[in-house]
Design an enzyme around this catalytic site. Structure first.
Site: not given
Length: 262
Positions: A121, A230, A232
């Site tokens: 990001c 994202h 994660e």
């Protein structure tokens, strides 16, 4: 195990400066990339000597996401002033120049050493500006683009559900990880976005509106790439996130196996 540096952000509460990073980055990297983590503190000045000493001990670098906007005055490789492209002129958003200074220094040191790099990001935007690219300041104001924002009315975990597709470009590093021409759905949540790609970077994935959503450093020996989304957040359930973190972890292990221990 490989040692990976993870960028922190500067948080100021009651005039007290704190370093902070979301635990989800650390947990995902430890679990799926099989690496050890050191949190990299933000910098008030670009201490190149100190940064290089730390970088000498790393096997990889992760540029994390954050809500703050990238300020090109601090991040650009040449430190030349670059303005965001907007429809209504240049306007500063919430910024974290301590993080900007640190990201610029560690990016420079990581590239000099050929470290594996993963930007997420804000990390993608930092890489693009570092290489001379430009950013849209607020893509939500553009009528020709998709909505790249979370639904804040939803619970926090659901705000990070996938919102749109990205198309993996053929022949690149992401194609070798995910497969050529792969269409994957991502949780791309951001204000800024790439308006022009930096010199020396390769476009690896685009959204249906044409916005660049993944990049890599061209001709790099190590895996040096970044995504606008994202991976994660829901990594444990998402096969593409598992592949991405697995590939990054392997690149860090390969680098570490060739580097003399400090």
């Amino acid at each position: 195990m490989p040692l990976v540096g993870v960028t922190a952000n500067r948080l100021v509460e009651d005039e007290v400066h704190r370093e902070w990073v979301r635990r989800r980055y650390i947990d995902t990297l430890e679990t799926l990339a099989n690496v050890e983590i050191v949190v990299l503190p933000t910098q008030s000045t670009n201490d190149r000597v100190g940064i290089r000493k730390i970088a000498d001990r790393l096997d990889g670098l992760v540029l994390t996401g954050d809500e703050s906007n990238v300020n090109p005055d601090y991040v650009s490789q040449s430190n030349a002033r670059r303005l965001f492209l907007t429809e209504s002129g240049y306007r500063r958003g919430e910024s974290d120049h301590y993080r900007d200074v640190m990201a610029s220094g560690f990016l420079s040191a990581a590239l000099e050493r050929g470290l594996p790099i993963l930007g997420i990001c804000r990390g993608l935007q930092e890489m693009n500006v570092f290489f001379g690219g430009a950013l849209f300041e607020d893509i939500s104001s553009r009528k020709d683009m998709l909505r790249h924002r979370e639904d804040v009315s939803l619970p926090r975990d659901r705000q990070y559900d996938p919102v749109h597709d990205v198309i993996i470009q053929p022949g690149g590093k992401f194609a070798s990880i995910f497969g050529c021409g792969t269409l994957i759905k991502v949780n791309s949540l951001h204000n800024q976005g790439i308006s022009s790609l930096g010199n020396g970077l390769t476009c690896e994935a685009v959204a249906p509106d044409g916005l660049i959503e993944a990049i890599s450093v061209a001709n790099a020996d190590a895996l040096q790439l970044a995504v606008q989304w994202h991976p994660e957040w829901h990594a444990a359930e998402d096969p593409h996130s598992k592949r991405l973190f697995g590939a990054f972890g392997k690149a860090c292990a390969d680098y570490g196996s060739k580097r003399p221990r400090q």
